[in-house]
Motif scaffolding. Structure first.
Motif, PDB file in Angstrom:
ATOM      1  N   SER A 221       0.973  -1.099  -0.089  1.00 18.08           N
ATOM      2  CA  SER A 221       0.039  -0.028   0.175  1.00 18.08           C
ATOM      3  C   SER A 221       0.910   1.235   0.054  1.00 18.08           C
ATOM      4  O   SER A 221       2.076   1.076   0.244  1.00 18.08           O
ATOM      5  CB  SER A 221      -0.925   0.116   1.293  1.00 18.08           C
ATOM      6  OG  SER A 221      -0.221   0.026   2.474  1.00 18.08           O
ATOM      7  N   THR A 248      -9.910  -2.992  -0.517  1.00 18.85           N
ATOM      8  CA  THR A 248      -9.844  -2.711   0.862  1.00 18.85           C
ATOM      9  C   THR A 248      -9.878  -3.780   1.644  1.00 18.85           C
ATOM     10  O   THR A 248     -10.330  -5.113   1.174  1.00 18.85           O
ATOM     11  CB  THR A 248     -11.049  -1.582   1.256  1.00 18.85           C
ATOM     12  OG1 THR A 248     -12.099  -2.412   0.799  1.00 18.85           O
ATOM     13  CG2 THR A 248     -11.004  -0.420   0.271  1.00 18.85           C
ATOM     14  N   GLN A 254     -11.207  -1.187   6.952  1.00 16.33           N
ATOM     15  CA  GLN A 254     -11.464  -0.687   5.624  1.00 16.33           C
ATOM     16  C   GLN A 254     -10.742   0.660   4.954  1.00 16.33           C
ATOM     17  O   GLN A 254     -10.787   0.595   3.815  1.00 16.33           O
ATOM     18  CB  GLN A 254     -13.110  -0.519   5.581  1.00 16.33           C
ATOM     19  CG  GLN A 254     -13.941  -1.993   5.460  1.00 16.33           C
ATOM     20  CD  GLN A 254     -15.318  -1.558   5.655  1.00 16.33           C
ATOM     21  OE1 GLN A 254     -15.799  -0.732   6.269  1.00 16.33           O
ATOM     22  NE2 GLN A 254     -16.231  -2.443   4.794  1.00 16.33           N
ATOM     23  N   HIS A 255     -10.466   1.287   5.930  1.00 20.02           N
ATOM     24  CA  HIS A 255      -9.638   2.339   5.557  1.00 20.02           C
ATOM     25  C   HIS A 255      -8.130   2.169   4.860  1.00 20.02           C
ATOM     26  O   HIS A 255      -7.732   2.795   4.439  1.00 20.02           O
ATOM     27  CB  HIS A 255      -9.347   3.289   6.593  1.00 20.02           C
ATOM     28  CG  HIS A 255      -8.754   2.677   7.666  1.00 20.02           C
ATOM     29  ND1 HIS A 255      -9.145   1.663   8.522  1.00 20.02           N
ATOM     30  CD2 HIS A 255      -7.341   3.050   8.297  1.00 20.02           C
ATOM     31  CE1 HIS A 255      -8.237   1.519   9.636  1.00 20.02           C
ATOM     32  NE2 HIS A 255      -7.091   2.094   9.331  1.00 20.02           N
ATOM     33  N   THR A 257      -6.054   0.229   1.943  1.00 18.56           N
ATOM     34  CA  THR A 257      -6.114  -0.354   0.659  1.00 18.56           C
ATOM     35  C   THR A 257      -4.846  -0.770   0.179  1.00 18.56           C
ATOM     36  O   THR A 257      -3.756  -0.435   0.358  1.00 18.56           O
ATOM     37  CB  THR A 257      -6.634   0.833  -0.253  1.00 18.56           C
ATOM     38  OG1 THR A 257      -7.908   1.569   0.102  1.00 18.56           O
ATOM     39  CG2 THR A 257      -6.922   0.201  -1.731  1.00 18.56           C
ATOM     40  N   ARG A 321     -11.060   6.870   3.798  1.00 21.97           N
ATOM     41  CA  ARG A 321     -12.385   5.799   3.424  1.00 21.97           C
ATOM     42  C   ARG A 321     -13.227   6.617   2.695  1.00 21.97           C
ATOM     43  O   ARG A 321     -13.869   5.905   1.740  1.00 21.97           O
ATOM     44  CB  ARG A 321     -13.163   5.547   4.704  1.00 21.97           C
ATOM     45  CG  ARG A 321     -12.557   4.797   5.782  1.00 21.97           C
ATOM     46  CD  ARG A 321     -13.387   4.577   7.286  1.00 21.97           C
ATOM     47  NE  ARG A 321     -12.951   3.471   7.979  1.00 21.97           N
ATOM     48  CZ  ARG A 321     -13.034   3.525   9.377  1.00 21.97           C
ATOM     49  NH1 ARG A 321     -13.727   4.088   9.863  1.00 21.97           N
ATOM     50  NH2 ARG A 321     -12.490   2.597  10.241  1.00 21.97           N
ATOM     51  N   THR A 324     -11.291   6.254  -0.822  1.00 25.73           N
ATOM     52  CA  THR A 324     -11.590   4.822  -1.139  1.00 25.73           C
ATOM     53  C   THR A 324     -12.758   4.262  -1.748  1.00 25.73           C
ATOM     54  O   THR A 324     -13.073   3.848  -2.729  1.00 25.73           O
ATOM     55  CB  THR A 324     -11.188   3.739   0.062  1.00 25.73           C
ATOM     56  OG1 THR A 324      -9.976   3.887   0.664  1.00 25.73           O
ATOM     57  CG2 THR A 324     -11.078   2.312  -0.408  1.00 25.73           C
TER      58      THR A 324
END
Length: 340
Positions: A221, A248, A254-255, A257, A321, A324
């Motif tokens: 990442s 993600t 989830q933040h 990626t 987020r 994303t």
């Protein structure tokens, strides 16, 4: 998993309940915590599943620790909770690269293992299997008995009649390569993964979120994704002929990626070096472009936005987020991205 395995998964699940795993985020890795997983086991738990080779970052879960903890819990409770190992990818890697790693039937509670031959078994898509420690560990209710031309034909799948080409191809690969042949292939995959990893690290722009011990893949990442994101890199790499998925991490992470490159037997060192050079070109191109989603944060951990006339502060994670989500929508609309 093979189509055969998937087609009877619903029936299989009635006997082998995949326990919802407690996970933790440590040093950028998303892994199962065997201690918390075993704490969740109760009298209704039929099986605990461990993954040998995560789809997200190739990591091996600690099956040995899970087994030891379950042995102790079974002694205390009188239960007999077993383990299923999903070794779809790692089943053809661990025996050759990490023979000392205990994850299979050497552990007493491992009762079943599934493996995909169409991944690192070096066979085209459609071959995979699930094996049990003993006949007693496979409930007879899962077996279909077919009276075919006067003989009983037991089968575990719903597809009684199908082509045998994948089985023949797997048999050929096994007898052609043997243990030493597979070992050489897997060692070469690991070495090429290290070449790619070191090349990405030298750019100074990426964090590596995969581990050296696991499936030969590199998940990485951006260290700074406040202007441009991993989804942009994935998108532009397609112009160079590369399909590198960006995605993600699961809930609660989830933040984060990541981009992922899986190293197979046909991914040579030359290709690894070419990919590194193309990624450098993509980074240079992005550096010359303005942000397509948001402006760079300038020394502040917060951003503000207007919501019904009120100023709402946003943390960097919230901003990330939003970035994303925006890029996922862009790429999904173009139907050009996804994890495979």
């Amino acid at each position: 998993m093979s189509p055969n395995f998937l087609v009877c998964w619903e029936k299989f699940a009635r006997y082998f309940e995949v326990e919802l795993k407690e996970v933790k985020l440590t040093e950028g890795y998303y892994v199962m915590d065997p201690v918390k997983a075993v704490e969740m086991v109760d009298e209704n738990t039929i099986c605990v599943a461990a993954i040998l080779g995560s789809t997200l970052n190739g990591e091996f879960e600690d099956v040995k620790l899970l087994n030891d903890l379950l042995v102790e819990k079974n002694k205390q409770t009188g239960w007999d909770t077993p383990i299923h190992v999903d070794a779809a990818s790692g089943g053809f890697i661990a025996p050759f690269l990490y023979p000392e790693l205990e994850w299979d039937f050497r552990l007493p509670l491992v009762k079943s293992i599934n493996v995909s031959g169409h991944k690192y078994g070096l066979v085209y898509a459609g071959i995979g299997w699930c094996i049990w420690r003993s006949k007693e560990d496979l409930p007879d209710e899962l077996i279909f008995h077919i009276n075919y031309l006067g003989a009983d034909q037991p089968t575990f799948t719903l597809n009684f009649s199908k082509g045998s080409s994948q089985v023949i191809a797997q048999y050929y690969q096994l007898i052609r390569l043997g243990f030493e042949g597979y070992k050489n292939v897997m060692e070469n995959c690991r070495e090429n993964a290290m070449v790619l990893k070191e090349g990405l690290e030298k750019t100074g722009r990426f964090n590596i979120v995969s581990k050296d011990k696991g499936v030969p893949l590199v998940a990485f990442s951006l260290k700074d994704s406040s202007i441009h994101t991993e989804f942009e890199i994935s998108d532009i790499l397609r112009r160079f002929g590369w399909i590198v998925p960006a995605y993600t991490m699961p809930p609660d992470a989830q933040h984060i990626t990541v981009l992922r490159v899986v190293i197979r037997e046909d991914f040579s060192r030359t290709l690894a070096e070419r990919l590194i050079n193309d990624i450098k070109k993509v980074l240079h191109e992005l550096d010359t472009l303005p942000s397509r989603v948001t402006a760079k944060l300038t020394g502040s951990e917060e951003m503000t936005s207007e919501n019904n006339g009120k100023t709402v502060k946003k943390t960097t994670i919230e901003v990330q987020r939003e970035i994303t989500a925006a890029w996922k929508k862009i790429l999904l609309d173009k139907k050009t991205n996804g994890v495979c």
